[in-house]
Enzyme design. Structure first.
Site, mmCIF file in Angstrom:
data_model
loop_
_atom_site.group_PDB
_atom_site.id
_atom_site.type_symbol
_atom_site.label_atom_id
_atom_site.label_comp_id
_atom_site.label_asym_id
_atom_site.label_seq_id
_atom_site.Cartn_x
_atom_site.Cartn_y
_atom_site.Cartn_z
ATOM 1 N N ARG A 39 4.133 5.760 -7.096
ATOM 2 C CA ARG A 39 3.758 4.340 -6.968
ATOM 3 C C ARG A 39 3.783 3.737 -8.365
ATOM 4 O O ARG A 39 2.827 3.806 -9.113
ATOM 5 C CB ARG A 39 2.356 4.234 -6.363
ATOM 6 C CG ARG A 39 1.830 2.808 -6.256
ATOM 7 C CD ARG A 39 0.450 2.780 -5.610
ATOM 8 N NE ARG A 39 -0.078 1.426 -5.467
ATOM 9 C CZ ARG A 39 -0.746 0.777 -6.433
ATOM 10 N NH1 ARG A 39 -0.955 1.331 -7.619
ATOM 11 N NH2 ARG A 39 -1.203 -0.438 -6.210
ATOM 12 N N SER A 111 0.397 1.079 5.593
ATOM 13 C CA SER A 111 -1.009 0.782 5.269
ATOM 14 C C SER A 111 -1.635 -0.018 6.398
ATOM 15 O O SER A 111 -0.986 -0.856 7.004
ATOM 16 C CB SER A 111 -1.096 -0.098 4.005
ATOM 17 O OG SER A 111 -0.451 0.501 2.946
ATOM 18 N N LYS A 140 -5.754 -0.609 -7.652
ATOM 19 C CA LYS A 140 -4.881 -1.603 -6.996
ATOM 20 C C LYS A 140 -5.453 -2.987 -7.288
ATOM 21 O O LYS A 140 -6.560 -3.315 -6.863
ATOM 22 C CB LYS A 140 -4.853 -1.346 -5.493
ATOM 23 C CG LYS A 140 -3.978 -2.313 -4.699
ATOM 24 C CD LYS A 140 -3.849 -1.870 -3.249
ATOM 25 C CE LYS A 140 -3.375 -2.975 -2.350
ATOM 26 N NZ LYS A 140 -2.034 -3.493 -2.768
#
Ligand SMILES: Nc1nc(C(F)(F)F)ncc1COP(=O)(O)OP(=O)(O)O
Ligand SMILES: [Mg+2]
Length: 216
Positions: A39, A111, A140
């Site tokens: 990520r 998600s 995040k």
């Protein structure tokens, strides 16, 4: 998809550690993580060829430990790096479209923060659901409000047999309750990538997650 793969799902990009990301990944693999997601986004994230080169090196490392390599968000990067799957969120390319242009045998993760999103993920043929954020997270930047253990239980109740992994601010002390709430595993970024001893921390996450499974 074997839900055991979700036991300890490590997620990292080069900006989730001050060390060499390949060294951190190898230590986590030696500690027994069961799945890895690349990520690479946010502040100081790599771009272009540097990002692709790191993705390919990380994939090779995962495969040396027989661990699947998943890419977050970026379908074209995943295709170019010949990844084993993709993870997409509610703001990314819809799963239906992604599946049309990606390998049949990929692992497809989606998600979900609430039951409606989880239902859509099930209908669209996701292989697993990433449920969260369970707790507050600094990793995040645009994270939604935490859903807590109750949020996991609610999604568990409608996901049927679909594997679900919890994500968001997860530390070792949370694992037992998260598994009891119905998650098949835990997803961790900074809880492992910022650890003093990455390998030992990954081992502890694996032991806790495994123990709870046998306990329940
Ligand atoms: N990356 C993720 N991985 C998982 C996994 F299930 F794999 F643990 N669950 C949830 C997310 C969050 O995905 P998204 O909402 O698109 O945000 P971002 O792209 O910033 O990560
Ligand atoms: Mg995303």
């Amino acid at each position: 998809m074997d839900k055991e793969l979700l036991r300890v799902y490590f997620i990292m990009g080069s900006n989730n550690t001050t060390r060499d990301p390949l060294t951190v990944l190898e230590e986590a693999l030696q500690g027994g993580i069961t799945l890895f997601q690349f990520r690479e986004k946010g502040k100081n994230a790599l771009k272009g060829k540097a990002k692709l080169d790191l993705a390919i090196k990380m994939k090779r490392l995962c495969h040396a430990y027989n661990i699947p390599f998943i890419v977050n968000d970026e379908v074209d990067l995943a295709l170019e790096a010949k990844a084993d799957g993709i993870h997409i969120g509610q703001d990314d390319e819809p799963l239906i479209h992604v599946k049309k242009r990606c390998p049949e045998n990929w692992i497809y993760g989606v998600s979900a923060t609430n039951e409606l999103e989880a239902r859509h993920a099930v209908q669209d043929g996701a292989d697993y659901i990433g449920v969260g954020p369970v707790y507050g997270t600094n990793t995040k930047e645009d994270a939604k409000q935490p859903i807590g253990l109750k949020g996991i239980a609610e999604i568990r109740s409608i996901a049927g047999e679909l594997p679900i992994v919890a994500i968001g601010g997860i530390k070792l002390g949370h694992v037992f309750n998260i598994r009891k709430a119905g998650a098949d595993g835990v997803s961790v970024i900074s809880g492992i990538s910022h650890a003093e001893k990455v390998r030992q921390t990954a081992e502890l996450f694996c032991n806790y997650s495994h123990f709870t499974a046998s306990y329940s």
